[in-house]
Structure formats: structure tokens, C-alpha cells
Design a protein around this motif. Sequence first.
Motif, PDB file in Angstrom:
ATOM      1  N   LEU A   2       0.840  -1.192   0.000  1.00 22.18           N
ATOM      2  CA  LEU A   2       0.000   0.000   0.000  1.00 22.18           C
ATOM      3  C   LEU A   2       0.874   1.241   0.000  1.00 22.18           C
ATOM      4  CD1 LEU A   2      -2.480  -1.180   2.788  1.00 22.18           C
ATOM      5  CD2 LEU A   2      -2.732  -1.462   0.307  1.00 22.18           C
ATOM      6  N   ILE A   3       0.681   2.099  -0.999  1.00 19.17           N
ATOM      7  CA  ILE A   3       1.435   3.340  -1.083  1.00 19.17           C
ATOM      8  C   ILE A   3       0.768   4.412  -0.224  1.00 19.17           C
ATOM      9  CG2 ILE A   3       2.276   2.787  -3.401  1.00 19.17           C
ATOM     10  CD1 ILE A   3       0.163   4.727  -4.501  1.00 19.17           C
ATOM     11  N   PRO A   4       1.457   5.496   0.079  1.00 20.93           N
ATOM     12  CA  PRO A   4       0.869   6.537   0.940  1.00 20.93           C
ATOM     13  C   PRO A   4      -0.477   7.060   0.451  1.00 20.93           C
ATOM     14  CG  PRO A   4       3.230   6.893   0.736  1.00 20.93           C
ATOM     15  CD  PRO A   4       2.888   5.772  -0.203  1.00 20.93           C
ATOM     16  N   GLU A   5      -0.687   7.198  -0.861  1.00 20.36           N
ATOM     17  CA  GLU A   5      -1.961   7.709  -1.363  1.00 20.36           C
ATOM     18  C   GLU A   5      -3.099   6.744  -1.062  1.00 20.36           C
ATOM     19  OE1 GLU A   5      -4.771  10.180  -3.331  1.00 20.36           O
ATOM     20  OE2 GLU A   5      -2.837  10.513  -2.342  1.00 20.36           O
ATOM     21  N   THR A   6      -2.840   5.440  -1.195  1.00 27.06           N
ATOM     22  CA  THR A   6      -3.862   4.449  -0.862  1.00 27.06           C
ATOM     23  C   THR A   6      -4.197   4.508   0.626  1.00 27.06           C
ATOM     24  OG1 THR A   6      -3.088   2.986  -2.635  1.00 27.06           O
ATOM     25  CG2 THR A   6      -4.440   2.000  -0.918  1.00 27.06           C
ATOM     26  N   LEU A   7      -3.196   4.650   1.459  1.00 25.19           N
ATOM     27  CA  LEU A   7      -3.432   4.751   2.892  1.00 25.19           C
ATOM     28  C   LEU A   7      -4.219   6.013   3.235  1.00 25.19           C
ATOM     29  CD1 LEU A   7       0.100   3.656   4.139  1.00 25.19           C
ATOM     30  CD2 LEU A   7      -2.000   2.296   4.229  1.00 25.19           C
ATOM     31  N   ARG A   8      -3.951   7.100   2.519  1.00 26.20           N
ATOM     32  CA  ARG A   8      -4.637   8.368   2.789  1.00 26.20           C
ATOM     33  C   ARG A   8      -6.110   8.299   2.418  1.00 26.20           C
ATOM     34  NH1 ARG A   8      -6.199  13.027   0.263  1.00 26.20           N
ATOM     35  NH2 ARG A   8      -5.613  12.218  -1.789  1.00 26.20           N
ATOM     36  N   MET A   9      -6.437   7.585   1.351  1.00 25.68           N
ATOM     37  CA  MET A   9      -7.795   7.574   0.814  1.00 25.68           C
ATOM     38  C   MET A   9      -8.662   6.437   1.351  1.00 25.68           C
ATOM     39  SD  MET A   9      -8.396  10.145  -1.113  1.00 25.68           S
ATOM     40  CE  MET A   9      -9.903   9.549  -1.895  1.00 25.68           C
ATOM     41  N   THR A  10      -8.100   5.551   2.151  1.00 28.01           N
ATOM     42  CA  THR A  10      -8.833   4.368   2.600  1.00 28.01           C
ATOM     43  C   THR A  10      -8.699   4.171   4.111  1.00 28.01           C
ATOM     44  OG1 THR A  10      -6.960   2.839   2.369  1.00 28.01           O
ATOM     45  CG2 THR A  10      -8.270   3.274   0.381  1.00 28.01           C
ATOM     46  N   THR A  11      -9.304   3.101   4.591  1.00 33.02           N
ATOM     47  CA  THR A  11      -9.228   2.754   6.011  1.00 33.02           C
ATOM     48  C   THR A  11      -8.093   1.788   6.326  1.00 33.02           C
ATOM     49  OG1 THR A  11     -10.751   0.881   5.738  1.00 33.02           O
ATOM     50  CG2 THR A  11     -11.739   3.030   6.219  1.00 33.02           C
ATOM     51  N   PHE A  12      -7.285   1.432   5.337  1.00 29.15           N
ATOM     52  CA  PHE A  12      -6.286   0.388   5.548  1.00 29.15           C
ATOM     53  C   PHE A  12      -5.247   0.758   6.604  1.00 29.15           C
ATOM     54  CE2 PHE A  12      -7.348  -0.843   1.008  1.00 29.15           C
ATOM     55  CZ  PHE A  12      -8.113  -1.932   1.398  1.00 29.15           C
ATOM     56  N   GLY A  13      -4.947   2.033   6.744  1.00 28.36           N
ATOM     57  CA  GLY A  13      -3.941   2.446   7.709  1.00 28.36           C
ATOM     58  C   GLY A  13      -4.308   2.115   9.141  1.00 28.36           C
ATOM     59  N   ALA A  14      -5.601   1.920   9.402  1.00 35.06           N
ATOM     60  CA  ALA A  14      -6.059   1.623  10.765  1.00 35.06           C
ATOM     61  C   ALA A  14      -6.193   0.125  11.031  1.00 35.06           C
ATOM     62  CB  ALA A  14      -7.400   2.302  11.020  1.00 35.06           C
ATOM     63  N   LYS A  15      -5.946  -0.710  10.014  1.00 33.23           N
ATOM     64  CA  LYS A  15      -6.099  -2.155  10.206  1.00 33.23           C
ATOM     65  C   LYS A  15      -4.930  -2.711  11.006  1.00 33.23           C
ATOM     66  CE  LYS A  15      -9.842  -2.232   7.759  1.00 33.23           C
ATOM     67  NZ  LYS A  15     -11.150  -2.339   8.432  1.00 33.23           N
ATOM     68  N   ALA A  16      -5.218  -3.748  11.806  1.00 36.23           N
ATOM     69  CA  ALA A  16      -4.202  -4.410  12.613  1.00 36.23           C
ATOM     70  C   ALA A  16      -4.259  -5.913  12.361  1.00 36.23           C
ATOM     71  CB  ALA A  16      -4.427  -4.114  14.099  1.00 36.23           C
ATOM     72  N   GLU A  17      -3.281  -6.625  12.868  1.00 32.70           N
ATOM     73  CA  GLU A  17      -3.293  -8.082  12.741  1.00 32.70           C
ATOM     74  C   GLU A  17      -4.568  -8.644  13.364  1.00 32.70           C
ATOM     75  OE1 GLU A  17       0.239  -9.869  14.239  1.00 32.70           O
ATOM     76  OE2 GLU A  17       1.574  -8.608  13.061  1.00 32.70           O
ATOM     77  N   GLY A  18      -5.176  -9.587  12.667  1.00 32.59           N
ATOM     78  CA  GLY A  18      -6.430 -10.179  13.117  1.00 32.59           C
ATOM     79  C   GLY A  18      -7.660  -9.557  12.499  1.00 32.59           C
ATOM     80  N   ALA A  19      -7.497  -8.421  11.817  1.00 30.58           N
ATOM     81  CA  ALA A  19      -8.645  -7.759  11.189  1.00 30.58           C
ATOM     82  C   ALA A  19      -9.199  -8.604  10.051  1.00 30.58           C
ATOM     83  CB  ALA A  19      -8.242  -6.381  10.665  1.00 30.58           C
TER      84      ALA A  19
END
Length: 237
Positions: A166-183
Motif C-alpha cells: 500500500l502506497i501513501p496515497e492508498t493509505l490516505r484515501m482508505t481505512t487500511f492504515g487503521a487495520k491491525a493483525e487479526g482484522a
Amino acid sequence: MFTGIVQAVARVASITDRPGLRSFTLQFPPGFCAGLEVGASVACDGVCLTVTALGPEDRADFDVMQQSLSLTTLAGLTQGSLLNVERAARDGAEIGGHPLSGHIDFMATVVAIRRPENNVCVRIQVPAPWMRYIFAKGYIAINGASLTVAEAERSRDGSGCFEVWLIPETLRMTTFGAKAEGALLNIEIERQTQVFVDTVRAAIDERLGPLLPALEKLLAAQGQSLDELAKPPAGLG
């Protein structure tokens, strides 16, 4: 149809449960609902939902059946949860990702996250038999986002793991940055790849018949499987 390019992140404003049905009110960013009508489709974490009512201040209501709740991560949403959202593609719109139906095939689990500088690599575990449709350099939709598979590893039981970057733009536009192991994640496989793999597997089964178990045993002894024989050619999926 959707393109897999997440347009915004929405927030669950309220949830109402009724027998066999759950209703969500989603709060969208300003302007997202411009021109949106009752009956329109919106992909919510990759799930195609129909607008049932429009409210003030960029809010909209959606109903979700029990079957959809059991097959997707929507059952785990609470008030305040965030979702990736995309409105249905218009005729002639540029397909920046790949065509998506909004029909989730299965849920997968985040098993590891690496965070090298300016990137995030997510490793995802896939239940059997879905790994047969996932190949390195192929497309996959995760929570409504069209992504490219970086690595894919199969187990003999039909399960496996794959990785996406995931590149920074994808992280900025989505919820992926908040995902953790087990999600848990909603996964929609790429349909062309599914059709190709199923067609090849059916052809092999039809031609080999009784010899198929022997071929599978031979391939397994070499650390391979029928899924590798059914791998799409470069450029497909």
C-alpha cells in the motif's frame, strides 16, 4: 459496476436492527451525495448496497440482509466505524482499477503487517478453496479497493496467503492504515481469473477422468498443484 478506486471514507452514524435485516445510516464527506438518488448503488467496504433513503448533510440509509451480514464484515460494524466507499461507475468512466461487482466472495484475515519507509505491506490469510484464484501480479479487491497481488503462497489444502503493498496515497484515501493483525477483510476475486481457472480445471477433469487423482498426487510430491497448471497467462487478471 464499480472500479475499485475508493472515492472516500464514510462513517457509520447509526444502526437499526430488525428481524433478518440491519439498517445503516452512513455519514459521507461533503459533496459525496451530490446527485445520489434512492435506488442507487454504493460500494461500502466492497459490498454493493442500495440507497433506501437520503438524509440531510450528506447522509444516506442502506438495508443489509442477514445473508450479506453473515458473508461480510458489515456484521461487525458499530456506530462510528469507518468504511471505504465508491459510487457506481458511470458509462464511459475511466476504469482506474479493475471491474468489480460488489459481491463479496469470502472474508480473509490480516496475519502480518510490515511498515518499511513510505510503504505498508499487508499479509493476508485466505481460506480454502479460494487461493486457487489468487496469483502474483494479478488483481484482487480488498474492502472495495482494487489492488495488485505482490506475492502468493498456496497450501495443499487449498488455503494460503498473499501480500499487497500500500502506497501513501492508498493509505490516505482508505481505512487500511487503521487495520491491525487479526482484522477481517472483504475479498472479491477477479472474475476473469475465476472463469479461466474454473474452465481449465473442468477441462483437465473431463480429459483425465480417473487419472486425475494420480496427477494430483504426482504434482503434490513435487510441491505443485492443479492450481499452478490453471494459472492464467500473463496479462489476464
